[in-house]
Design a protein around this motif. Sequence first.
Motif, mmCIF file in Angstrom:
data_model
loop_
_atom_site.group_PDB
_atom_site.id
_atom_site.type_symbol
_atom_site.label_atom_id
_atom_site.label_comp_id
_atom_site.label_asym_id
_atom_site.label_seq_id
_atom_site.Cartn_x
_atom_site.Cartn_y
_atom_site.Cartn_z
ATOM 1 N N ALA A 1 -4.701 7.578 -47.191
ATOM 2 C CA ALA A 1 -4.677 6.183 -47.639
ATOM 3 C C ALA A 1 -3.838 5.326 -46.685
ATOM 4 O O ALA A 1 -4.259 4.240 -46.268
ATOM 5 N N VAL A 2 -2.635 5.825 -46.338
ATOM 6 C CA VAL A 2 -1.764 5.065 -45.426
ATOM 7 C C VAL A 2 -2.408 4.950 -44.048
ATOM 8 O O VAL A 2 -2.474 3.872 -43.452
ATOM 9 N N ALA A 3 -2.904 6.087 -43.536
ATOM 10 C CA ALA A 3 -3.505 6.086 -42.199
ATOM 11 C C ALA A 3 -4.756 5.214 -42.150
ATOM 12 O O ALA A 3 -5.015 4.549 -41.145
ATOM 13 N N ALA A 4 -5.529 5.209 -43.232
ATOM 14 C CA ALA A 4 -6.768 4.423 -43.252
ATOM 15 C C ALA A 4 -6.472 2.933 -43.130
ATOM 16 O O ALA A 4 -7.145 2.214 -42.373
ATOM 17 N N VAL A 5 -5.462 2.458 -43.862
ATOM 18 C CA VAL A 5 -5.090 1.036 -43.775
ATOM 19 C C VAL A 5 -4.658 0.696 -42.350
ATOM 20 O O VAL A 5 -5.086 -0.313 -41.764
ATOM 21 N N LEU A 6 -3.806 1.552 -41.787
ATOM 22 C CA LEU A 6 -3.326 1.294 -40.429
ATOM 23 C C LEU A 6 -4.457 1.370 -39.410
ATOM 24 O O LEU A 6 -4.513 0.581 -38.459
ATOM 25 N N LEU A 7 -5.377 2.334 -39.615
ATOM 26 C CA LEU A 7 -6.492 2.488 -38.680
ATOM 27 C C LEU A 7 -7.422 1.280 -38.706
ATOM 28 O O LEU A 7 -7.912 0.841 -37.668
ATOM 29 N N VAL A 8 -7.673 0.753 -39.895
ATOM 30 C CA VAL A 8 -8.541 -0.420 -40.008
ATOM 31 C C VAL A 8 -7.939 -1.589 -39.221
ATOM 32 O O VAL A 8 -8.640 -2.274 -38.459
ATOM 33 N N LEU B 1 -3.314 2.574 -31.690
ATOM 34 C CA LEU B 1 -4.363 3.342 -32.363
ATOM 35 C C LEU B 1 -4.072 4.835 -32.254
ATOM 36 O O LEU B 1 -4.188 5.588 -33.230
ATOM 37 N N MET B 2 -3.666 5.277 -31.076
ATOM 38 C CA MET B 2 -3.344 6.691 -30.866
ATOM 39 C C MET B 2 -2.096 7.096 -31.640
ATOM 40 O O MET B 2 -2.017 8.205 -32.164
ATOM 41 N N THR B 3 -1.119 6.197 -31.720
ATOM 42 C CA THR B 3 0.090 6.486 -32.500
ATOM 43 C C THR B 3 -0.258 6.706 -33.969
ATOM 44 O O THR B 3 0.298 7.597 -34.630
ATOM 45 N N THR B 4 -1.190 5.909 -34.498
ATOM 46 C CA THR B 4 -1.602 6.075 -35.895
ATOM 47 C C THR B 4 -2.227 7.450 -36.125
ATOM 48 O O THR B 4 -1.968 8.100 -37.146
ATOM 49 N N VAL B 5 -3.053 7.908 -35.181
ATOM 50 C CA VAL B 5 -3.654 9.244 -35.293
ATOM 51 C C VAL B 5 -2.566 10.318 -35.346
ATOM 52 O O VAL B 5 -2.597 11.224 -36.190
ATOM 53 N N LEU B 6 -1.575 10.216 -34.461
ATOM 54 C CA LEU B 6 -0.484 11.182 -34.441
ATOM 55 C C LEU B 6 0.355 11.103 -35.714
ATOM 56 O O LEU B 6 0.825 12.127 -36.229
ATOM 57 N N LEU B 7 0.554 9.881 -36.227
ATOM 58 C CA LEU B 7 1.321 9.715 -37.468
ATOM 59 C C LEU B 7 0.618 10.386 -38.641
ATOM 60 O O LEU B 7 1.263 10.992 -39.503
ATOM 61 N N PHE B 8 -0.711 10.286 -38.683
ATOM 62 C CA PHE B 8 -1.459 10.941 -39.759
ATOM 63 C C PHE B 8 -1.240 12.462 -39.729
ATOM 64 O O PHE B 8 -0.988 13.086 -40.771
ATOM 65 N N ILE B 9 -1.297 13.042 -38.541
ATOM 66 C CA ILE B 9 -1.064 14.491 -38.417
ATOM 67 C C ILE B 9 0.358 14.833 -38.858
ATOM 68 O O ILE B 9 0.592 15.818 -39.556
ATOM 69 N N ALA B 10 1.314 13.990 -38.460
ATOM 70 C CA ALA B 10 2.711 14.238 -38.834
ATOM 71 C C ALA B 10 2.914 14.110 -40.344
ATOM 72 O O ALA B 10 3.679 14.885 -40.943
ATOM 73 N N MET B 11 2.254 13.132 -40.966
ATOM 74 C CA MET B 11 2.356 12.994 -42.433
ATOM 75 C C MET B 11 1.915 14.273 -43.140
ATOM 76 O O MET B 11 2.538 14.709 -44.112
ATOM 77 N N ARG B 12 0.841 14.869 -42.637
ATOM 78 C CA ARG B 12 0.301 16.073 -43.273
ATOM 79 C C ARG B 12 1.170 17.299 -42.996
ATOM 80 O O ARG B 12 1.468 18.077 -43.895
ATOM 81 N N GLU B 13 1.591 17.460 -41.725
ATOM 82 C CA GLU B 13 2.203 18.727 -41.326
ATOM 83 C C GLU B 13 3.724 18.724 -41.356
ATOM 84 O O GLU B 13 4.331 19.769 -41.531
ATOM 85 N N ILE B 14 4.340 17.562 -41.155
ATOM 86 C CA ILE B 14 5.808 17.515 -41.125
ATOM 87 C C ILE B 14 6.366 17.008 -42.450
ATOM 88 O O ILE B 14 7.325 17.566 -42.982
ATOM 89 N N TRP B 15 5.757 15.961 -42.985
ATOM 90 C CA TRP B 15 6.204 15.438 -44.278
ATOM 91 C C TRP B 15 5.517 16.134 -45.449
ATOM 92 O O TRP B 15 5.900 15.904 -46.598
ATOM 93 N N ASN B 16 4.470 16.927 -45.157
ATOM 94 C CA ASN B 16 3.729 17.671 -46.193
ATOM 95 C C ASN B 16 3.112 16.759 -47.252
ATOM 96 O O ASN B 16 3.059 17.112 -48.439
ATOM 97 N N TRP B 17 2.644 15.587 -46.827
ATOM 98 C CA TRP B 17 1.917 14.719 -47.759
ATOM 99 C C TRP B 17 0.544 15.322 -48.031
ATOM 100 O O TRP B 17 -0.024 16.013 -47.184
ATOM 101 N N ASN B 18 0.016 15.040 -49.226
ATOM 102 C CA ASN B 18 -1.338 15.516 -49.503
ATOM 103 C C ASN B 18 -2.354 14.642 -48.753
ATOM 104 O O ASN B 18 -2.020 13.579 -48.238
#
Length: 619
Positions: free
Chosen positions: A395-402, A372-389
Amino acid sequence: MHGHAKTSLAGLGLAALGVVFGDIGTSPLYTLKTVLDLAGGKPDPATVLGILSLVLWTLMIITTIKYVTVAMSLDNDGEGGILAVMSLVGIKKHRPLIVAIGLFGAALIYGDGAVTPAISVLSALEGLNMVTPTFQPYVLPAAVVILVILFAAQPLGTERIGKAFGPIMLSWFLVMAFLGLMGILHHPAVFAAVNPLYGLHYLFAGGVTGFLVLGGVFLCVTGAEALYADMGHFGPTPIRISWLAIVFPSLILNYAGQAAIVLEGTPTDGNIFFRLAPGWALIPMIGLATLATIIASQSIITGAYSMTRQAIQLGWLPRLAIKQTSSEGYGQIYVGSVNWLLMIVTVALVLGFRKSDNLASAYGIAVSLTMLMTTVLLFIAMREIWNWNVAAAGAVAAVLLVVDLAFFSANLVKIADGGYVPLLLACAVYGVMWLWHHGMEAVQKRYAEDLMPIGDFTAHTVAQQTPRVPGTAVFLTRQDTDVPAVLIWHLLRNRALHRDLIVLTVSGAAVPWINADKRLEIKELAPRYWRARATFGFMERPDIPALIDRMKHHGCVAEMEDITYYVGHTTVTHRDDGQGLPRWQEVIYAMLERNSIHAGDFLLLPSEQTVELGRQIAI
């Protein structure tokens, strides 16, 4: 993928089988049996197909999609795992909350790391009960003996044994796939479970039972976090190929084979996994399963060593003695204190829970929270490192979080039945991390009060006509500026200085590796007085003598043949002015400081050339 450039992809893939996939590869020994028990032991077609569908799609979503596809696309200079990602998005950006999440996630891995060897070895040996009931009294003692031998062998290193790990695990996966295929032939309709509707229908129609079953289903992916954490040893490509070509198909076939024989009417008492094997193959299969679980346990132990070293380098654990057991592989290390503590906890778990069925209640909750914590960190990385909108990352993080939240919630009900054990272990480890770091910060603040500007120091030595004796003195300090306390103490006690003075600060970086050309910064601040800063990644071990030798390439003309290293040794006392740490924190930090190895040993300083200067400091 440091150190693996010359190794073939096939070789790396085979090695990855022996190191990365031990935990997840031995989960068929106990997962389906545990899930069926949670489902009430009713092996009707709807239940069996529903459970199998949940297992297959859990492997697909969590392992294949989340870890193998998404998470392994994010690395910190080649390294993966929750500590590496925490360093990337937390420490570098100075976010205390993100750092806390990453550290607690790492501490949770220690908690489940003690359970993995216990449940794996016990579940393999319990197959002996199916040979003859007369073996039953010997299963528990045999498990304890195997685990004690495993931990006792750690100081010898695993280089030689490790070379056999890959082929043994390859045999394990191929045998699992073959046995599963034989089971499927008895009831080919089991493949209907590939349809996720079977799993969803069982989940939502089963009420409370359907929800509780998720806690057992999660056992099939407890080793998924290891895929990510071990990425730096092999690189993402060999791990992905091994997973998709060998491990994933073998697991699917074996789970489907177990489900097929249950549908055919095979009894579910005992170990369903071993019921796939013909009678004549039962004992060889138990032997192979025991070897596989030992390898899985070895992987967990080695992972605990690596994580400990990372935490020490990042300043979150006390300095511990780390022994390099092989000159060929940096990951071949031994941390004695971690080894013996893990052994005590693991053996205690075996003796306390006595059966793998009971241990299943303690298993999974810590890893589900880490995921669960890894998913939270991945969401931050998607936004700040991969520059995803926000929409794509969300959408990706929400599926994983559920999915993660569903498994974590289902595992929460295990707390009273033993799930508290890994949580308590994780809290203890996290508490040590927090207290050590907090205490170090308090010590540094007190050190900072005693610093002297370089100009004042130079003027003082000139005014006092301080004698300068031949040789070079290297003063190790954590302070980045001014003249450190350890040099001032030396001057006050000896009333003389070496001709050449080097003040060296060694720090850990939030990346695994530092390029050689960026390792060292050095500047001459006064005649024959150099200020140097050396930076090491959290996967590196500082070697100060080798570093000093390279200083001549940076303009330092000190006499390198005649060096004395000076290290401050602090004795912590309580601060009476009310400005210090609470008494209980100070007492625990002082205990940790006393039991950590000396800085000289950790930095590989030659003992015959090292002088420790002791001082009391009130925090």
